[in-house]
Design an enzyme around this catalytic site. Structure first.
Site, mmCIF file in Angstrom:
data_model
loop_
_atom_site.group_PDB
_atom_site.id
_atom_site.type_symbol
_atom_site.label_atom_id
_atom_site.label_comp_id
_atom_site.label_asym_id
_atom_site.label_seq_id
_atom_site.Cartn_x
_atom_site.Cartn_y
_atom_site.Cartn_z
ATOM 1 N N ASP A 1 0.825 -1.207 0.000
ATOM 2 C CA ASP A 1 0.000 0.000 0.000
ATOM 3 C C ASP A 1 0.860 1.259 0.000
ATOM 4 O O ASP A 1 1.866 1.328 0.691
ATOM 5 C CB ASP A 1 -0.886 -0.011 1.253
ATOM 6 C CG ASP A 1 -1.736 1.237 1.363
ATOM 7 O OD1 ASP A 1 -2.519 1.501 0.434
ATOM 8 O OD2 ASP A 1 -1.611 1.965 2.373
ATOM 9 N N GLU B 1 0.989 -0.870 -5.273
ATOM 10 C CA GLU B 1 -0.134 0.067 -5.348
ATOM 11 C C GLU B 1 0.463 1.461 -5.485
ATOM 12 O O GLU B 1 0.765 2.134 -4.520
ATOM 13 C CB GLU B 1 -1.013 -0.023 -4.097
ATOM 14 C CG GLU B 1 -2.323 0.745 -4.228
ATOM 15 C CD GLU B 1 -2.310 2.143 -3.618
ATOM 16 O OE1 GLU B 1 -3.120 2.983 -4.042
ATOM 17 O OE2 GLU B 1 -1.501 2.408 -2.733
HETATM 18 C C1 OTU Z 1 -3.902 3.893 -0.512
HETATM 19 O O1 OTU Z 1 -4.269 4.831 -1.500
HETATM 20 C C2 OTU Z 1 -5.152 3.133 -0.145
HETATM 21 O O2 OTU Z 1 -5.651 2.460 -1.257
HETATM 22 C C3 OTU Z 1 -6.155 4.078 0.440
HETATM 23 O O3 OTU Z 1 -7.384 3.469 0.675
HETATM 24 C C4 OTU Z 1 -5.553 4.643 1.700
HETATM 25 O O4 OTU Z 1 -6.384 5.668 2.166
HETATM 26 C C5 OTU Z 1 -4.157 5.208 1.506
HETATM 27 O O5 OTU Z 1 -3.319 4.417 0.660
HETATM 28 C C6 OTU Z 1 -3.447 5.317 2.803
HETATM 29 O O6 OTU Z 1 -3.158 4.045 3.330
HETATM 30 O O7 OTU Z 1 -4.118 8.291 -1.887
HETATM 31 O O8 OTU Z 1 -6.622 8.015 -2.547
HETATM 32 O O9 OTU Z 1 -1.039 8.461 -4.686
HETATM 33 O O10 OTU Z 1 -1.064 5.771 -4.494
HETATM 34 O O11 OTU Z 1 -1.400 5.245 -1.997
HETATM 35 C C7 OTU Z 1 -5.840 6.871 -2.500
HETATM 36 C C8 OTU Z 1 -1.544 7.843 -3.515
HETATM 37 C C9 OTU Z 1 -4.447 7.163 -2.044
HETATM 38 C C10 OTU Z 1 -2.066 6.491 -3.861
HETATM 39 C C11 OTU Z 1 -2.503 5.668 -2.732
HETATM 40 C C12 OTU Z 1 -3.530 6.027 -1.749
#
Ligand code: OTU
Length: 653
Positions: free
Chosen positions: A295, A337
């Site tokens: 993540d 991700e």
């Molecule tokens: C991820 O997403 C998760 O999928 C989210 O659900 C979380 O809120 C977040 O991390 C924190 O743990 O900003 O709007 O550029 O790559 O890391 C989603 C940022 C997010 C993304 C992503 C983030």
């Protein structure tokens, strides 16, 4: 940085010094499995040079480097010893079959445990439903202990070794992983490793002033450094959590919190953090998790004067995790991700780092093409970017639990005559229903008034026009919406990689606005597309006179076809999906392994693709079958597609 021969020499020396410390763990009293110890050692011999180089590059300038090197290897050895016989067998199998996730049989699904089935036992009871959809990969959203009422959907983990009590226990999770595997389904979990929640034991110790644990995070006595860092940082949640630092009166310090203020960024410059998180990672692998979704991968290393995203050290940390996991739990695969610029998305994808990656550019541009009814940006961007290193695979999806961000490359847009900034403004207006003629019912997510950036929330069905059609009771709108839903799924099912279904989309779930009244959710519009799964509506899935039934049956049929058709495997990562210009601005075309031709009409009107155009890419056979309908296709001058029609054309056998 020392040269290669130095690394080789010192690496060998270090391993010789460390082996006597490892052997007691591998061959201790309660562990007489000498065969497994030999397997461990041979993997270690093979991977150590790489591990040594990566860890030395990250931590070699610390006086206590060798102490941590030993600790990290001990963590790996202990995890290997604890690994169950079943999983060890899986390891050996996967070491000889690393292409398992590139098969045409792969089919992914993702859901929240509580919202989909109540708890882990509920998930176990739904295995027949997963099998109905041909699932081979099940991603359960974060299910660990987390703060109440707001844990960012579980993405603020308070304990990586304890399941949220309302969902079940770690024993149940292990049993579930086993049961799933016996049913041909790999369990996928998140590794939320950029941050912990502020309720995690480490954060609690830091809040109590424990210096060792203050070093687990980034904390600052005043605003001097935070201000300097923020000058070049991107705000991720500008509305709900402005800035990247949070003041904590308990310690009178500012804590680095990229996301919400209760999500504390871990300090990977501290090798103790690397070692501790390696322990958590391998613990999860030993519960039977086969794929870990890394993540927020881009954010794990910071440097003053940079955006602190995707720095070289990020890759070194993941590569080191990867190499160590290959020693203790080789069956485990990392998925990245990274929802960022496509050039950067690509930097995470390799067998030594993340063999699997979300394909956010494909996802975003599918929606872009639906809005514009033109495929030029989608086609152009994918023909440049779909190829990835050999052995790896995309996860193709139309929707997940997050917002949709328009993270396509401005360069790609410019190359087809589109101005990125303006186009994003248009897309945001379109998907929030403000653009005249829009079919979408989306909700803004984190509008940033400074740079006018914004993302979109909403279920696939609501974004595709079903909510509007039903509200207006307009049969044509409803029909077009259903066709859009099916067409975009046909693309993620046909393109190379692992298709990922967001559960609920298979029964055309609409937005649920009730999150607004929920104290832990009201300020985060992503909850609009995370409703409780409606099993009453799912009951309609066999009745094709209903919308639920029509969507479910069509998806199920396509999934089934995909499984039957070897041309949908990833045979070669760079050429097994070839996007080409159909010479019709509304029709997307790509060829799978030179055997199946996929066409999709993004317009509300019939569109024709000329045979001459297709001949340039494919030796168009005389007798063609559309696999979707099983109808023979007559291609004299060309082929005409109905509005939103998609075809999978294959030589008739
Ligand atoms: C991820 O997403 C998760 O999928 C989210 O659900 C979380 O809120 C977040 O991390 C924190 O743990 O900003 O709007 O550029 O790559 O890391 C989603 C940022 C997010 C993304 C992503 C983030």
């Amino acid at each position: 940085m020392p040269d290669i021969s130095w690394f080789e020499r010192e690496g060998r020396r270090s391993l010789n010094r460390l082996l006597p410390r490892l052997l007691p763990v591998l061959t201790g009293d309660d562990n007489d499995d000498s065969q497994h110890a030999a397997v461990f050692l041979s993997r270690l011999e093979q991977l150590f040079p790489r591990i040594f180089r990566l860890l030395y590059t990250l931590y070699g300038d610390r006086y206590d480097f060798f102490y941590f090197l030993e600790k990290i290897l001990l963590t790996t050895a202990r995890a290997s010893v604890e690994r169950s016989a079943d999983l060890r067998a899986l390891d050996l199998h996967r070491e000889t079959d690393s292409a398992w996730f590139r098969s045409e049989k792969m089919m992914g699904g993702v859901c929240y445990v509580d919202l989909f089935a109540g708890n882990l036992e509920g998930i176990r009871q739904r295995i027949p439903y997963f099998k109905e959809l041909g699932l081979t990969y099940l991603h359960l959203m974060p299910l660990f202990r987390a703060p109440e009422p707001n844990s960012d959907g579980g993405y603020a983990v308070s304990d990586y070794r304890r399941v949220n009590p309302s969902l079940g226990t770690m024993t149940q999770l292990t049993t579930l992983a086993n049961d799933l595997r016996r049913n041909g389904i790999s369990l996928v979990l998140d590794f939320v490793f950029n941050h912990t929640s502020d309720e995690h034991e480490w954060a609690q110790k830091a809040l109590a002033g424990d210096e060792d644990f203050l070093d687990y995070y980034y904390t600052f006595p005043d605003r001097t450094l935070p201000d300097r860092y923020e000058a070049t940082l991107r705000e991720i949640f500008p509305e709900q959590a402005p800035g990247s630092f949070t003041y904590r009166p308990e310690i009178d310090r500012w804590v680095w919190t990229t996301f919400n203020n209760f999500q504390w960024d871990l300090n990977y410059t501290n090798p103790a953090v690397f070692d501790a998180m390696l322990g958590e990672l391998l613990f999860l692998a030993n519960r039977g998790v086969e794929v870990l979704r890394l993540d927020a991968v881009a954010f794990i290393w910071k440097r003053m004067g940079t955006p602190s995203e995707s720095l070289p050290e990020v890759h070194q940390v993941i590569q080191a995790f990867n190499a160590l996991a290959r020693i203790a739990a080789p069956a485990l695969v990392f998925k990245s991700e990274a929802i960022i610029h496509p050039d950067l998305v690509a930097t995470y994808i390799s067998m030594d780092e993340c063999p699997i990656s979300y394909n956010p550019t494909f996802m975003a541009l599918i929606w872009e093409a639906l809005a514009t009814r033109e495929v030029k940006l989608l086609r152009h961007s994918m023909s440049k970017r779909f190829g990835i290193p050999e052995g790896c695979a995309w996860v193709n999806y139309v929707r997940v639990h997050d917002d949709i961000g328009w993270s396509f490359a401005d360069e790609d847009a410019a190359e087809v005559g589109i101005r990125g900034f303006d186009h994003r403004q248009f897309l945001n207006r379109f998907y929030t229903g403000q653009f005249p003629g829009s079919f979408a019912n989306g909700v803004p997510f984190n509008f940033n008034p400074v740079n006018l950036d914004m993302r979109i929330s909403g279920t696939a069905a609501s974004l595709a026009g079903l909510e509007q059609g039903l509200n207006l009771q307009n049969e044509t709108f409803i029909e077009n919406a259903i066709r859009r839903i099916l067409m975009i799924h046909s693309l993620i099912l046909a393109a190379g990689g692992i298709p990922l279904l967001y559960f609920g989309d298979e029964i055309a779930t609409l937005n649920d606005y009730s999150y607004q009244n929920d104290p832990g959710k009201g300020n985060d519009s992503r909850w609009v597309h995370r409703p409780r799964f409606n099993w009453n509506r799912a009951e309609l899935r066999t009745d094709t006179a209903t919308i639920e039934g029509r969507v479910f049956q069509s998806l199920q049929h396509m999934i089934h076809l995909r499984r039957q058709t070897s041309a949908f495997a990833e045979l070669d990562s760079t050429s097994s999906t070839v996007f080409f210009d159909t010479q019709n601005p509304h029709v997307l075309g790509f060829l799978r392994n030179r055997q199946v031709l996929v066409l999709a009409n993004f317009s509300d009107f019939p569109q024709t693709v000329r045979r001459g155009v297709l001949n340039a890419y494919w030796n168009v056979p005389d007798a063609l079958t559309d696999l979707i309908t099983n109808n023979a296709v007559k291609m004299e001058e060309g082929i005409t597609l109905a509005p939103y029609q998609y075809v999978w054309l294959s030589p008739t056998v």
